[in-house]
Write a protein that holds these residues in place. Structure first.
Motif, PDB file in Angstrom:
ATOM      1  N   LEU A 179      -2.315  -0.500  10.448  1.00 53.34           N
ATOM      2  CA  LEU A 179      -1.157  -0.214  11.295  1.00 53.34           C
ATOM      3  C   LEU A 179      -1.443  -0.567  12.755  1.00 53.34           C
ATOM      4  O   LEU A 179      -0.575  -1.069  13.471  1.00 53.34           O
ATOM      5  CB  LEU A 179      -0.755   1.259  11.182  1.00 53.34           C
ATOM      6  CG  LEU A 179      -0.115   1.700   9.863  1.00 53.34           C
ATOM      7  CD1 LEU A 179      -0.010   3.225   9.802  1.00 53.34           C
ATOM      8  CD2 LEU A 179       1.274   1.083   9.683  1.00 53.34           C
ATOM      9  N   LEU A 180      -2.664  -0.319  13.192  1.00 52.94           N
ATOM     10  CA  LEU A 180      -3.040  -0.611  14.583  1.00 52.94           C
ATOM     11  C   LEU A 180      -3.058  -2.113  14.872  1.00 52.94           C
ATOM     12  O   LEU A 180      -3.040  -2.516  16.038  1.00 52.94           O
ATOM     13  CB  LEU A 180      -4.399   0.006  14.886  1.00 52.94           C
ATOM     14  CG  LEU A 180      -4.400   1.528  15.091  1.00 52.94           C
ATOM     15  CD1 LEU A 180      -5.820   2.068  15.075  1.00 52.94           C
ATOM     16  CD2 LEU A 180      -3.695   1.886  16.395  1.00 52.94           C
ATOM     17  N   GLU A 226       0.824  -1.208   0.000  1.00 54.97           N
ATOM     18  CA  GLU A 226       0.000   0.000   0.000  1.00 54.97           C
ATOM     19  C   GLU A 226       0.863   1.265   0.000  1.00 54.97           C
ATOM     20  O   GLU A 226       0.527   2.264  -0.627  1.00 54.97           O
ATOM     21  CB  GLU A 226      -0.899   0.011   1.241  1.00 54.97           C
ATOM     22  CG  GLU A 226      -2.070  -0.924   1.188  1.00 54.97           C
ATOM     23  CD  GLU A 226      -3.191  -0.357   0.319  1.00 54.97           C
ATOM     24  OE1 GLU A 226      -3.244   0.881   0.127  1.00 54.97           O
ATOM     25  OE2 GLU A 226      -4.008  -1.147  -0.178  1.00 54.97           O
ATOM     26  N   ILE A 227       1.989   1.208   0.727  1.00 48.28           N
ATOM     27  CA  ILE A 227       2.797   2.411   0.959  1.00 48.28           C
ATOM     28  C   ILE A 227       3.786   2.678  -0.175  1.00 48.28           C
ATOM     29  O   ILE A 227       3.960   3.826  -0.595  1.00 48.28           O
ATOM     30  CB  ILE A 227       3.543   2.271   2.302  1.00 48.28           C
ATOM     31  CG1 ILE A 227       2.538   2.287   3.456  1.00 48.28           C
ATOM     32  CG2 ILE A 227       4.565   3.389   2.483  1.00 48.28           C
ATOM     33  CD1 ILE A 227       3.129   1.860   4.786  1.00 48.28           C
ATOM     34  N   ILE A 281      -1.538  10.757   1.359  1.00 49.79           N
ATOM     35  CA  ILE A 281      -2.154  10.888   2.678  1.00 49.79           C
ATOM     36  C   ILE A 281      -3.308  11.900   2.666  1.00 49.79           C
ATOM     37  O   ILE A 281      -4.168  11.890   3.549  1.00 49.79           O
ATOM     38  CB  ILE A 281      -1.073  11.263   3.723  1.00 49.79           C
ATOM     39  CG1 ILE A 281      -0.227  10.028   4.036  1.00 49.79           C
ATOM     40  CG2 ILE A 281      -1.667  11.821   4.996  1.00 49.79           C
ATOM     41  CD1 ILE A 281       0.939  10.271   4.959  1.00 49.79           C
ATOM     42  N   ARG A 282      -3.349  12.727   1.652  1.00 45.83           N
ATOM     43  CA  ARG A 282      -4.473  13.672   1.534  1.00 45.83           C
ATOM     44  C   ARG A 282      -5.784  12.953   1.241  1.00 45.83           C
ATOM     45  O   ARG A 282      -6.863  13.522   1.415  1.00 45.83           O
ATOM     46  CB  ARG A 282      -4.169  14.695   0.434  1.00 45.83           C
ATOM     47  CG  ARG A 282      -2.992  15.611   0.783  1.00 45.83           C
ATOM     48  CD  ARG A 282      -2.707  16.588  -0.332  1.00 45.83           C
ATOM     49  NE  ARG A 282      -1.575  17.439  -0.005  1.00 45.83           N
ATOM     50  CZ  ARG A 282      -1.059  18.369  -0.818  1.00 45.83           C
ATOM     51  NH1 ARG A 282      -1.595  18.550  -2.011  1.00 45.83           N
ATOM     52  NH2 ARG A 282      -0.029  19.086  -0.437  1.00 45.83           N
ATOM     53  N   ASP A 283      -5.684  11.694   0.794  1.00 47.02           N
ATOM     54  CA  ASP A 283      -6.882  10.874   0.566  1.00 47.02           C
ATOM     55  C   ASP A 283      -7.311  10.302   1.921  1.00 47.02           C
ATOM     56  O   ASP A 283      -6.706   9.355   2.437  1.00 47.02           O
ATOM     57  CB  ASP A 283      -6.545   9.750  -0.417  1.00 47.02           C
ATOM     58  CG  ASP A 283      -7.747   8.865  -0.729  1.00 47.02           C
ATOM     59  OD1 ASP A 283      -8.709   8.858   0.071  1.00 47.02           O
ATOM     60  OD2 ASP A 283      -7.711   8.160  -1.748  1.00 47.02           O
ATOM     61  N   LYS A 286      -6.002   6.972   4.024  1.00 42.02           N
ATOM     62  CA  LYS A 286      -5.293   7.200   5.287  1.00 42.02           C
ATOM     63  C   LYS A 286      -5.941   6.411   6.425  1.00 42.02           C
ATOM     64  O   LYS A 286      -5.253   5.786   7.242  1.00 42.02           O
ATOM     65  CB  LYS A 286      -5.291   8.694   5.597  1.00 42.02           C
ATOM     66  CG  LYS A 286      -4.515   9.099   6.824  1.00 42.02           C
ATOM     67  CD  LYS A 286      -4.540  10.615   6.983  1.00 42.02           C
ATOM     68  CE  LYS A 286      -3.792  11.062   8.222  1.00 42.02           C
ATOM     69  NZ  LYS A 286      -3.829  12.545   8.368  1.00 42.02           N
ATOM     70  N   LEU A 287      -7.265   6.414   6.495  1.00 43.34           N
ATOM     71  CA  LEU A 287      -7.967   5.683   7.553  1.00 43.34           C
ATOM     72  C   LEU A 287      -7.791   4.177   7.399  1.00 43.34           C
ATOM     73  O   LEU A 287      -7.638   3.447   8.389  1.00 43.34           O
ATOM     74  CB  LEU A 287      -9.450   6.052   7.543  1.00 43.34           C
ATOM     75  CG  LEU A 287      -9.787   7.475   8.004  1.00 43.34           C
ATOM     76  CD1 LEU A 287     -11.269   7.773   7.788  1.00 43.34           C
ATOM     77  CD2 LEU A 287      -9.410   7.674   9.470  1.00 43.34           C
ATOM     78  N   ARG A 288      -7.814   3.695   6.163  1.00 40.91           N
ATOM     79  CA  ARG A 288      -7.615   2.263   5.922  1.00 40.91           C
ATOM     80  C   ARG A 288      -6.204   1.836   6.335  1.00 40.91           C
ATOM     81  O   ARG A 288      -6.013   0.783   6.947  1.00 40.91           O
ATOM     82  CB  ARG A 288      -7.863   1.956   4.442  1.00 40.91           C
ATOM     83  CG  ARG A 288      -7.840   0.470   4.120  1.00 40.91           C
ATOM     84  CD  ARG A 288      -8.304   0.193   2.699  1.00 40.91           C
ATOM     85  NE  ARG A 288      -7.359   0.699   1.707  1.00 40.91           N
ATOM     86  CZ  ARG A 288      -7.611   1.722   0.901  1.00 40.91           C
ATOM     87  NH1 ARG A 288      -8.778   2.366   0.965  1.00 40.91           N
ATOM     88  NH2 ARG A 288      -6.726   2.117   0.021  1.00 40.91           N
TER      89      ARG A 288
END
Length: 427
Positions: free
Chosen positions: A107-108, A15-16, A94-96, A100-102
């Motif tokens: 990550l959590l 993703e990144i 990250i502006r999306d 970003k939330l997904r």
């Protein structure tokens, strides 16, 4: 397993890091696994534990990402500069908000672990009114009073901590820095017997060069005690104590009724601050004799780029209270005070080359550097100099030498009609 750290990390990496990124950057996980494959690449991102990506990206800002590197949640092997174009593209993604939330949700799911945040340097914590003399002393000491021996490992033999001047990409650093010192003196049209003030003189390279080769009487000032001690020792060793000296002074504290024929400031202006520009230039005007020249050498940001008001890696770990001011703003204030702008030159490509020399030399002396600083401090310099090299390469940062004149009583400049003298061999 849905929560297997290796599988989840690989999913997040997909993703990144886009396809363009993986052409230059590979990843090695804590268990020795390579992603996307084990093909050799110029740069390898090393994740040191299963929670590494969580520590890198969950804070959502550059300070958190930088701290994950400083404290060894991850490391970068090979060409560290290659990570910065990737970081820029990621900043755009990250502006999306949905993306970003997904990303944060995944990550959590990684382990909440991080490398110990132990280190001698720590975040800058300045006290007092911004850009007061006392607070500026703290800011300068934070950056420059680290260790003279540390700086000596990767700067040139004159300890010049500013942009060099290359006549060829093949110039070594010592040659390029001597060329910069001489080019600066030529622009000032220094002559024997003149009085020169170097505002923010560093370790004294320019005042020594100007006194030795141009016969001037030179005073250098700095707020770094380490620099004062080093510079005056070198001046004495060079047998120039009768012609130059370095003192622990702020530019606002200089009291020389006799005035100076020439003023120069190389790499100090970034510490002045936009709110203090008029104070800075008025002080320079007061100290300079009519007909005198002032060369102001400074890094600038583009006028179209807003200055970040929040915490950044630079103002947290590198240059607290530092500001990059657009050249248009700088010159406007200089003219309002009374200076005439005679010449402006960009040395942007030269600074990118200089920084790459510094990074290579720092990396080559990694083990020796740890005799004088700890690992997080070493990583601060490796990270900020590599990022700066990228910034100058793509044009986000620039560096200008602005030659300012305080006209004589009848407007006379005393300058030649052409710039030809700047490129003649030194007599």
């Amino acid at each position: 397993m849905a929560n297997d750290p290796v599988e989840l990390t690989q999913k997040l990496l997909a993703e990144i890091l886009d396809e363009e990124a993986t052409r230059a950057i590979g990843v090695r996980l804590w268990d020795g696994t390579y992603w996307p494959d084990d093909r050799p690449r110029p740069t390898t991102l090393v994740l040191n534990h299963p929670g590494a990506l969580r520590q890198m990206f969950l804070p959502g800002d550059e300070v958190g990402l930088a701290e994950a590197y400083l404290y060894n949640d991850f490391d970068v092997e090979g060409n560290i500069e290659a990570i910065f174009p990737v970081a820029e593209r990621l900043r755009e993604r990250i502006r999306d908000t949905k993306w970003k939330l997904r990303l944060a949700k995944d990550l959590l799911r990684l382990p909440d672990q991080k490398a110990p945040r132990a280190g001698r340097r720590g975040r800058a914590r300045l006290r007092g009114r911004r850009h007061s003399i006392e607070r500026d002393r703290q800011a300068i000491s934070y950056h420059y009073d680290v260790s003279n021996e540390f700086y000596a490992l990767w700067l040139d033999r004159r300890m010049v901590y500013s942009c060099a001047y290359f006549t060829s990409p093949d110039d070594d650093l010592d040659t390029a820095q001597e060329q910069k010192l001489d080019y600066t003196c030529r622009k000032l049209r220094l002559r024997p017997g003149q009085r020169l003030l170097d505002i923010g003189c560093g370790w004294g390279g320019l005042v020594i060069h100007a006194a030795r080769h141009y016969g001037v009487e030179a005073l250098g000032i700095t707020l770094s005690r380490n620099q004062v001690e080093w510079a005056n020792r070198r001046i004495a060793e060079a047998g120039l104590a009768d012609r130059c000296r370095v003192e622990l002074l702020d530019y606002r504290e200089v009291d020389e009724p006799e005035g100076f024929d020439r003023l120069v400031s190389v790499g100090m202006f970034e510490h002045v601050g936009e709110e203090m520009l008029e104070v800075y230039f008025r002080r320079a005007w007061h100290l300079l004799k009519p007909g005198g020249l002032f060369l102001n050498h400074a890094i600038a940001r583009r006028a179209t780029d807003p200055w970040s008001k929040g915490p950044t890696f630079s103002n947290t770990y590198v240059f607290p209270d530092g500001e990059l001011i657009p050249i248009s703003t700088t010159l406007k204030v200089a003219e309002m005070v009374g200076f005439e702008v005679r010449d402006v030159e960009s040395l942007r490509e030269h600074y990118a080359m200089t920084l790459r020399h510094w990074v290579r030399r720092l990396e080559a002396h990694h083990e020796e550097a740890l005799k004088y600083v700890d690992e997080p401090t070493y990583r601060v310099w490796r990270l900020f100099m590599s990022g700066s090299a990228h910034g100058f390469t793509v044009g986000r940062h620039n560096v200008y030498q602005s030659l300012l004149l305080k006209p004589g009583p009848n407007g006379e400049s005393g300058l030649p009609l052409t710039r030809a003298d700047l490129y003649l061999p030194r007599e």
